[in-house]
Design an enzyme around this catalytic site. Structure first.
Site, PDB file in Angstrom:
ATOM      1  N   ASP A 189      -4.290   3.185  14.012  1.00 14.39           N
ATOM      2  CA  ASP A 189      -3.424   3.820  13.026  1.00 14.39           C
ATOM      3  C   ASP A 189      -3.950   5.223  12.764  1.00 14.39           C
ATOM      4  O   ASP A 189      -4.799   5.734  13.501  1.00 14.39           O
ATOM      5  CB  ASP A 189      -3.302   2.978  11.749  1.00 14.39           C
ATOM      6  CG  ASP A 189      -4.615   2.850  10.989  1.00 14.39           C
ATOM      7  OD1 ASP A 189      -5.605   3.538  11.341  1.00 14.39           O
ATOM      8  OD2 ASP A 189      -4.659   2.074  10.016  1.00 14.39           O
TER       9      ASP A 189
ATOM     10  N   ARG B 100       0.847  -1.197   0.000  1.00 14.98           N
ATOM     11  CA  ARG B 100       0.000   0.000   0.000  1.00 14.98           C
ATOM     12  C   ARG B 100       0.882   1.247   0.000  1.00 14.98           C
ATOM     13  O   ARG B 100       1.504   1.573   1.002  1.00 14.98           O
ATOM     14  CB  ARG B 100      -0.941   0.028   1.208  1.00 14.98           C
ATOM     15  CG  ARG B 100      -1.797   1.299   1.220  1.00 14.98           C
ATOM     16  CD  ARG B 100      -3.017   1.210   2.125  1.00 14.98           C
ATOM     17  NE  ARG B 100      -2.697   1.216   3.541  1.00 14.98           N
ATOM     18  CZ  ARG B 100      -3.605   1.359   4.516  1.00 14.98           C
ATOM     19  NH1 ARG B 100      -4.890   1.500   4.184  1.00 14.98           N
ATOM     20  NH2 ARG B 100      -3.254   1.340   5.786  1.00 14.98           N
TER      21      ARG B 100
END
EC number: 2.3.3.9
Length: 551
Positions: free
Chosen positions: A458, A174
């Site tokens: 996150d 990613r």
């Protein structure tokens, strides 16, 4: 014969590296790689800037009352049932459990040693983009693709399990989103796109080796807000494959549907990626963040405590149902959401309850038709696999008829903020404060994936934390006790929670700086589009420029 690709020596002119490249990374960050980065920057940066400007214009329209909706100009794409995505790629047929995490060496080894289908190696929300993290991450992925991975950390040895016949999870990378830049790499005096940099370095060095290992150059694409942003990626993919001599369609990209504008353009996003499409994913926390952000000027769209905004909330359930219907109609994967729980080792009852919630959540997803889900911790893998193995007998559900007839999803279904039993509590405000400040503090210490209250947090959850409080203060929302959430009230709670956080904090902590960033956002004094762009300069280590010609 002429070539569309200039010579390496010409391409690296104007490239400057403003961070150190250690000896163990020089075989990756060489002239050829940086020439490729520069070529992509020069060819596509102007379009990236246009698309970012388009985001600003679209937000102005939303602020004026033009709410997100399905695009009339692309109705022909949605209504054409004849087109589909490509045949499923090697290593991406059965994806029932995917583990995610940053690209530090220990994480990469543990992820690839897990009993999962794929590993999403993250340069985005779970990684602080400090130059050291990025360089080491690329080295780790280079070694991972080549199955040459080991580490000694605090006296403990970590090795990649290469037992004969064992399935090594398919690696998916990613890169960062379109809004993020990489200030340590300049081309012609301009910072390059963080996403292009992450993609280019990995792709150029490891695409062909990934194919040799039986999978391919696979990616997860985050935070897109328009199908033309997917088209930009598609054009980059085509150019990149031509550049190194790969067949077009070798690259595969799964897209996170984690913004409100994107949920209305899912058909179009798959269509724009064409032969590179590998499905759509439910990015829960960023989706909630985008909901608040996009509709922030409208008091009719206030959400309750974040703990109440589950995938069972009507507007979230509609989002998943539409994603499953859209992806399966186009013969690509419907990728379920994250299970962020981590083991509670000192409390068996709480741990059992947490795992029961994971089971319930994953059962809902697989029943709705999802082909996979994410986990943040290896301990959740058996829990998730038990659910998916019982309810998904084949490698996926793409070609299976839905368990329930699909009822068309409307704009109202996707935007209605109704949540049964919704309430805002002081406990919820305090939780947002603790999560927001704690996450930013860790990020400033170059840690992007943080366990807080037995959840792996996150950047997405930090975004929800600050924007929720901003929304409540800005619109004068009330708690379940009838107390108006004012700036003064939040300031009191901020001070109290900050005092608790700093009381036993370790030396060298960054809580003071984190508070300075978080407080103005929570108090409604300012609104930043992304917390990561707000605090990025604090983790840059801009040094003396190294010209590309000297690499």
């Amino acid at each position: 014969m002429s070539t569309p690709f200039p010579k390496t020596a010409d391409k690296v002119k104007g490239v400057q590296i403003l961070g150190p490249i250690p000896d163990e990374a020089k075989h990756i960050f060489n002239q050829e790689t940086l020439a490729f980065v520069a070529t992509l920057h020069r060819g596509f940066e102007a379009r990236r800037q246009e698309l970012l400007n388009n985001r600003k214009e679209q937000q102005k329209l939303r602020d004026q009352g033009f709410l997100p909706d399905f695009l009339p100009e692309t109705e022909y794409i949605r209504n054409d049932s004849t087109w589909t995505g490509p045949a499923l790629a090697p290593g991406l047929i059965d994806r029932r459990c995917e583990i995610t995490g940053p690209t530090d060496r220990k994480m990469v080894i543990n992820a690839l040693n897990s009993n999962v289908a794929t590993y999403m190696a993250d340069f985005e929300d779970s990684l602080t983009p400090a130059w050291k993290n990025l360089v080491e991450g690329q080295v780790n992925l280079y070694d991972a693709v080549r199955r040459n991975l080991s580490a000694t950390i605090n006296g403990k040895q970590y090795n990649l399990n290469l037992e004969k016949g064992r399935h090594i999870p398919t690696l998916i990378v990613r890169p960062r989103g379109w809004h993020l830049t990489e200030k340590h790499v300049l081309v012609d005096g301009t910072p390059v796109s963080g996403g292009i940099f992450d993609f280019a370095v990995y792709f150029y060095n490891s695409a062909k080796e990934a194919i040799a290992q039986g999978f391919g150059p696979y990616f997860y694409l985050p935070k897109m807000e328009h199908h033309l942003e997917a088209k930009l990626w598609n054009d980059i993919f085509n150019y990149s494959q031509d550049y190194i001599g790969l067949k077009r369609g070798t690259i595969r990209a799964s897209v996170l549907i984690e913004t409100i504008p994107a949920v209305f353009q899912m058909d179009e996003i798959i269509y724009q990626l064409r032969e590179h499409s590998a499905g759509l994913n439910c990015g829960r926390w960023d989706y909630i963040f985008s909901y608040i952000k996009c509709l922030r000027n409208h008091p009719d769209f206030i959400l309750p405590d974040r703990s109440q905004v589950t995938m069972a909330a009507p507007f979230m359930s509609s989002y998943v149902k539409l994603l499953v219907h859209t992806t399966h109609k186009r013969k690509v994967h419907a990728l379920g959401g994250m299970a962020a729980q981590i083991p509670i080792k000192d409390d068996e009852a709480r741990n059992r309850a947490a795992l029961e919630n994971v089971t319930k959540d994953k059962l809902r997803e697989v029943t709705l038709g999802c082909d996979s889900c994410w986990v943040a911790h290896p301990a959740l893998v058996p829990v998730v696999l038990k659910v998916f193995n019982e309810h998904m007998k084949g490698p996926n559900q793409i070609s299976l008829p839905p368990k329930e007839p699909f009822k068309p999803i409307t704009q109202r279904d996707l935007l209605s903020p109704f949540v049964p039993g919704a309430k805002i509590t002081e406990q919820g405000i305090r939780a947002n404060i603790v999560i927001g400040i704690s996450y930013i503090e860790a990020w400033l210490r170059n840690v992007g994936c943080v366990p807080i209250n037995y959840l792996m947090e996150d950047a997405a959850t930090a975004e929800v934390s600050r924007t929720q409080i901003w929304q409540w203060v800005t619109h004068g929302a009330k708690t379940d006790t009838g107390k108006v959430i004012t700036k003064e009230y939040v300031k009191q709670l901020l001070d109290e929670e900050y005092a608790k956080l700093t009381k036993n904090a370790k030396p060298g902590n960054k809580f003071k700086r984190a508070f300075e960033y978080f407080a103005p956002e929570a108090l409604g004094e300012k609104y930043s589009d992304f917390v990561t762009t707000l605090i990025y300069d604090d983790v840059t280590t801009i040094g003396r420029a190294l010209p590309g010609e000297r690499l």
